[in-house]
Write a protein that holds these residues in place. Structure first.
Motif, short mmCIF file in Angstrom:
data_model
loop_
_atom_site.label_atom_id
_atom_site.label_comp_id
_atom_site.label_asym_id
_atom_site.label_seq_id
_atom_site.Cartn_x
_atom_site.Cartn_y
_atom_site.Cartn_z
N LEU A 119 9.70 16.24 9.21
CA LEU A 119 9.01 15.31 9.81
C LEU A 119 9.35 13.85 9.87
CD1 LEU A 119 5.20 16.63 8.96
CD2 LEU A 119 6.26 16.67 11.35
N GLY A 120 10.04 13.40 10.79
CA GLY A 120 10.72 11.97 10.63
C GLY A 120 9.66 11.04 10.21
N GLY A 121 10.11 10.30 9.34
CA GLY A 121 9.27 9.02 8.77
C GLY A 121 7.83 9.61 7.81
N ALA A 122 7.92 10.92 7.51
CA ALA A 122 6.69 11.07 6.80
C ALA A 122 6.80 10.51 5.38
CB ALA A 122 6.77 12.68 6.54
N VAL A 123 5.74 10.37 4.87
CA VAL A 123 5.60 9.79 3.52
C VAL A 123 4.81 10.56 2.41
CG1 VAL A 123 4.64 7.66 1.89
CG2 VAL A 123 5.45 7.41 4.39
N VAL A 124 5.17 11.01 1.36
CA VAL A 124 4.70 11.71 0.24
C VAL A 124 4.47 10.87 -0.84
CG1 VAL A 124 4.85 14.04 -1.15
CG2 VAL A 124 5.80 13.52 0.94
N PRO A 125 3.23 10.33 -1.28
CA PRO A 125 2.76 9.53 -2.26
C PRO A 125 3.03 10.51 -3.66
CG PRO A 125 1.31 9.40 -0.61
CD PRO A 125 2.15 10.29 -0.23
N ARG A 126 3.44 9.85 -4.85
CA ARG A 126 3.60 10.59 -5.87
C ARG A 126 2.24 10.33 -6.58
NH1 ARG A 126 7.21 13.03 -9.39
NH2 ARG A 126 8.76 12.58 -7.86
N ILE A 127 1.26 11.42 -6.76
CA ILE A 127 0.16 11.03 -7.49
C ILE A 127 0.23 11.29 -8.93
CG2 ILE A 127 -2.28 11.58 -7.42
CD1 ILE A 127 -1.80 12.06 -4.51
N THR A 128 0.62 10.42 -9.59
CA THR A 128 0.85 10.99 -11.21
C THR A 128 -0.14 9.91 -12.18
OG1 THR A 128 2.96 9.62 -10.88
CG2 THR A 128 3.02 11.93 -10.74
N GLY A 129 -0.07 10.08 -13.48
CA GLY A 129 -0.60 9.19 -14.20
C GLY A 129 -2.15 8.54 -13.83
N LEU A 130 -2.81 9.51 -13.60
CA LEU A 130 -3.98 8.98 -13.14
C LEU A 130 -5.03 8.75 -14.35
CD1 LEU A 130 -4.73 12.01 -10.53
CD2 LEU A 130 -4.07 9.64 -10.14
N HIS A 131 -5.83 7.98 -14.01
CA HIS A 131 -6.94 7.51 -15.09
C HIS A 131 -8.42 7.38 -14.20
CE1 HIS A 131 -6.94 3.78 -12.60
NE2 HIS A 131 -5.64 3.74 -12.67
N PRO A 132 -9.38 7.60 -15.01
CA PRO A 132 -10.67 7.53 -14.54
C PRO A 132 -11.27 6.27 -14.13
CG PRO A 132 -10.74 7.91 -16.90
CD PRO A 132 -9.33 7.82 -16.69
N PRO A 133 -11.95 6.25 -12.81
CA PRO A 133 -12.39 7.34 -11.98
C PRO A 133 -11.09 8.01 -11.28
CG PRO A 133 -13.26 5.43 -11.16
CD PRO A 133 -12.51 4.95 -12.49
N PHE A 134 -10.74 9.15 -11.50
CA PHE A 134 -9.74 9.60 -10.90
C PHE A 134 -9.53 9.66 -9.50
CE2 PHE A 134 -10.51 11.81 -15.17
CZ PHE A 134 -9.15 11.67 -15.79
N TRP A 135 -10.54 9.75 -8.59
CA TRP A 135 -10.75 9.83 -7.20
C TRP A 135 -10.32 8.51 -6.66
CZ3 TRP A 135 -13.82 6.26 -4.93
CH2 TRP A 135 -14.86 5.68 -5.50
N GLN A 136 -10.84 7.40 -7.42
CA GLN A 136 -10.56 6.15 -7.17
C GLN A 136 -8.91 5.77 -7.37
OE1 GLN A 136 -12.62 2.68 -9.14
NE2 GLN A 136 -13.95 2.77 -7.55
N ALA A 137 -8.27 6.38 -8.46
CA ALA A 137 -6.98 6.24 -8.81
C ALA A 137 -6.11 6.82 -7.66
CB ALA A 137 -6.47 6.92 -10.00
N VAL A 138 -6.40 8.13 -7.06
CA VAL A 138 -5.70 8.79 -5.98
C VAL A 138 -5.92 8.15 -4.87
CG1 VAL A 138 -5.95 10.99 -4.38
CG2 VAL A 138 -6.27 11.34 -7.08
N ALA A 139 -7.16 7.60 -4.31
CA ALA A 139 -7.26 6.70 -3.13
C ALA A 139 -6.26 5.35 -3.25
CB ALA A 139 -8.87 6.44 -2.99
N GLY A 140 -6.05 4.73 -4.40
CA GLY A 140 -5.66 3.54 -4.35
C GLY A 140 -3.92 4.01 -4.45
N THR A 141 -3.54 5.15 -5.17
CA THR A 141 -2.11 5.23 -4.73
C THR A 141 -1.75 5.53 -3.43
OG1 THR A 141 -2.24 6.12 -7.09
CG2 THR A 141 -0.39 6.80 -5.80
N VAL A 142 -2.49 6.32 -2.77
CA VAL A 142 -2.18 6.65 -1.36
C VAL A 142 -2.37 5.55 -0.43
CG1 VAL A 142 -2.62 8.27 0.60
CG2 VAL A 142 -2.94 8.99 -1.60
N GLY A 143 -3.32 4.67 -0.64
CA GLY A 143 -3.61 3.48 0.06
C GLY A 143 -2.20 2.47 -0.07
N ALA A 144 -1.72 2.66 -1.32
CA ALA A 144 -0.67 1.54 -1.49
C ALA A 144 0.51 2.32 -0.79
CB ALA A 144 -0.12 1.59 -2.93
N ALA A 145 0.53 3.71 -0.71
CA ALA A 145 1.85 4.07 0.11
C ALA A 145 1.57 4.11 1.67
CB ALA A 145 1.85 5.44 -0.17
N ILE A 146 0.42 3.86 1.90
CA ILE A 146 0.27 3.62 3.48
C ILE A 146 0.70 2.13 3.80
CG2 ILE A 146 -1.76 3.60 5.13
CD1 ILE A 146 -3.06 5.81 3.79
#
Length: 222
Positions: free
Chosen positions: A23-50
């Motif tokens: 998929l040309g130009g696709a992005v795969v954020p690396r979701i690692t080193g999570l900290h609580p609240p975990f859902w917030q960390a995931v969203a923040g990581t992906v948001g930064a990639a976007i």
């Protein structure tokens, strides 16, 4: 169109790598080193990639497995509008949030696996070999995926994930591979979403990345 492929925190970005390459130009954020609240960390990581994707390109979120639960939170924090959301053999946010990361029965199962440091073994060690081996196309791919699997704390699975109102006010879809997600795909159908099927096991994007990439590349339809 920029496809942002979100892997489950239980595995790593290699689970999406073969599809991303198609998929040309696709992005795969690396979701690692999570900290609580975990859902917030995931969203923040992906948001930064976007935020690093090309300006002006429509963003399509594509979430696999457990990552599906975080889609509403990602939509909310995204620095750019999300044009569409696609769930691939994934859990869905509840219609009446917050959504538990796992069911009570699954949580009991996971508590029995917790090691002395409060963390779980890597995901592929939770199951019988007869169930794990067929998910991979070959031993080399399995070894590469296993090498980046984290040992998540049990607290990750004890959270509930919020879903802000209006997150699904955009085209949403579901791509089913097979058991045990048939009921989830039926739920997506009931929500009026576009639903497709590519028969396979839970990591079928590794087994037939071409077919999966082709389906994703046609979403949203029209």
């Amino acid at each position: 169109m920029t496809y942002v492929l979100v892997h489950s925190p239980s595995v790593g970005p290699l689970t999406w790598a073969p599809v991303a390459a198609r998929l040309g130009g696709a992005v795969v954020p690396r979701i690692t080193g999570l900290h609580p609240p975990f859902w917030q960390a995931v969203a923040g990581t992906v948001g930064a990639a976007i935020d690093r994707t090309p300006p002006g390109e429509p963003v399509v979120l594509v979430a696999h497995s457990n990552a599906g639960l975080f889609v509403p939170a990602i939509v909310e924090v995204s620095p750019r509008p999300v044009a569409a959301c696609l769930f691939v053999d994934a859990s869905l946010p509840a219609l009446d949030p917050p959504t538990p990361v796992v069911s009570p029965g699954r949580l009991t199962f996971l508590h029995a696996l917790v090691e002395d440091d409060g963390r779980l073994p890597p995901w592929t060690r939770w199951f019988d070999e007869a169930d794990v081996a067929p998910m991979f196309p070959d031993d080399a791919t399995r070894a590469a995926v296993a090498a980046e699997e984290p040992r998540l704390p049990i607290a990750y699975y004890e959270e509930a994930v919020p879903a802000p109102a209006g997150w699904d006010d955009r085209p949403c879809g579901y791509l089913l591979f097979g058991p045990p997600y048939e009921a989830v795909a039926a739920d997506a159908t009931d929500r009026g979403w576009t639903v497709g099927v590519i028969p396979g096991r839970h990591l079928h994007q590794l087994v037939d990345p071409g077919a999966v990439a082709e389906w994703i590349g046609g979403f949203p339809p029209g």
